[in-house]
Design a protein around this motif. Structure first.
Motif, PDB file in Angstrom:
ATOM      1  N   UNK A   1       0.846  -1.166   0.000  1.00  0.00           N
ATOM      2  CA  UNK A   1       0.000   0.000   0.000  1.00  0.00           C
ATOM      3  C   UNK A   1       0.897   1.235   0.000  1.00  0.00           C
ATOM      4  N   UNK A   2       0.490   2.241  -0.772  1.00  0.00           N
ATOM      5  CA  UNK A   2       1.251   3.490  -0.845  1.00  0.00           C
ATOM      6  C   UNK A   2       0.280   4.655  -0.987  1.00  0.00           C
ATOM      7  N   UNK A  17      -6.498  -0.649   7.590  1.00  0.00           N
ATOM      8  CA  UNK A  17      -6.452  -1.937   8.281  1.00  0.00           C
ATOM      9  C   UNK A  17      -6.013  -2.930   7.212  1.00  0.00           C
ATOM     10  N   UNK A  18      -4.741  -3.254   7.191  1.00  0.00           N
ATOM     11  CA  UNK A  18      -4.171  -4.050   6.098  1.00  0.00           C
ATOM     12  C   UNK A  18      -3.542  -5.344   6.608  1.00  0.00           C
ATOM     13  N   UNK A  40      -0.309  -7.986  10.265  1.00  0.00           N
ATOM     14  CA  UNK A  40      -1.558  -7.248  10.423  1.00  0.00           C
ATOM     15  C   UNK A  40      -1.211  -5.837  10.868  1.00  0.00           C
ATOM     16  N   UNK A  41      -1.645  -4.846  10.090  1.00  0.00           N
ATOM     17  CA  UNK A  41      -1.275  -3.454  10.339  1.00  0.00           C
ATOM     18  C   UNK A  41      -2.547  -2.608  10.406  1.00  0.00           C
ATOM     19  N   UNK A  42      -2.753  -1.938  11.542  1.00  0.00           N
ATOM     20  CA  UNK A  42      -3.930  -1.090  11.742  1.00  0.00           C
ATOM     21  C   UNK A  42      -3.447   0.278  12.191  1.00  0.00           C
ATOM     22  N   UNK A  56       0.764   3.420  13.454  1.00  0.00           N
ATOM     23  CA  UNK A  56       0.093   2.130  13.297  1.00  0.00           C
ATOM     24  C   UNK A  56       0.600   1.134  14.322  1.00  0.00           C
ATOM     25  N   UNK A  57      -0.196   0.073  14.481  1.00  0.00           N
ATOM     26  CA  UNK A  57       0.217  -1.060  15.297  1.00  0.00           C
ATOM     27  C   UNK A  57       0.370  -2.244  14.368  1.00  0.00           C
ATOM     28  N   UNK A  58       1.480  -2.943  14.522  1.00  0.00           N
ATOM     29  CA  UNK A  58       1.737  -4.080  13.658  1.00  0.00           C
ATOM     30  C   UNK A  58       1.878  -5.329  14.501  1.00  0.00           C
TER      31      UNK A  58
END
Length: 177
Positions: A1-2, A17-18, A40-42, A56-58
């Motif tokens: 994602x960019x 939310x990726x 998981x990245x939010x 973000x939290x990963x």
């Protein structure tokens, strides 16, 4: 994602939310990583007065070799990331910013989430990784002419060598080397 900088300046805030599969990227960048789950990245990215704020939290589980036995160990990792970006032109305006603030200069007009996530995963890999049974065990690996010592055993061994040198014949040590 960019994200493009133009898109961010117009929208001001984008939440995401990726799920990112970075396994091959991580394995190529670090020989320690044997495998990885999907990251998981939010979080969100926001634009504020020339700065792009990425928060973000990963969460990911890495498979890494044990520090003692080199057997694969699953290592769950959860990290909160806060990064600040600025274009090269905007960066010149922020010379008076506190030295504790680290601003990442953007060479392109894009911010890549996968690069940020991969970099932060690599930064969080610990130096010592042990399996559960290795954490509780006192047995250390050994071979025919070698063995792993704890720090206490090493200090004790060093002290014994110093005591040996106090003997009357210690002056002859190294005479035939």
């Amino acid at each position: 994602m960019k994200w493009s900088l133009n898109e961010l300046t117009k929208k001001k805030l984008i939440e995401f939310d990726e799920k990112l599969d970075l396994t091959e990227n991580l394995k190529a960048r670090s020989e320690e990583i044997l495998d990885a789950t999907v990251a998981e990245v939010v979080g969100q990215i926001a634009y504020d007065k020339g700065l792009y704020l990425l928060d973000y939290q990963l969460s990911i589980t890495l498979t890494l070799p044990s520090s003692r036995t080199l057997k694969p160990v699953e290592y769950p990792l959860s990290v909160i990331v806060n990064e600040i970006f600025a274009s090269l032109d905007e960066l010149k305006k922020f010379e008076n910013i506190d030295e504790t603030d680290f601003i990442i200069p953007l060479e392109k007009d894009l911010i890549f989430l996968d690069e940020s996530v991969a970099d932060n995963i690599l930064l969080e890999i610990p130096l010592q990784i042990l399996a559960e049974n290795e954490k509780n065990s006192k047995d250390l690996p050994q071979g025919k002419f070698w063995s792993v010592l704890t720090e206490e055993e090493y200090k004790k061994q060093k002290e014994e060598k110093i005591e040996e040198k106090k003997s009357p014949f210690s002056g002859l040590d190294g005479l035939f080397d």
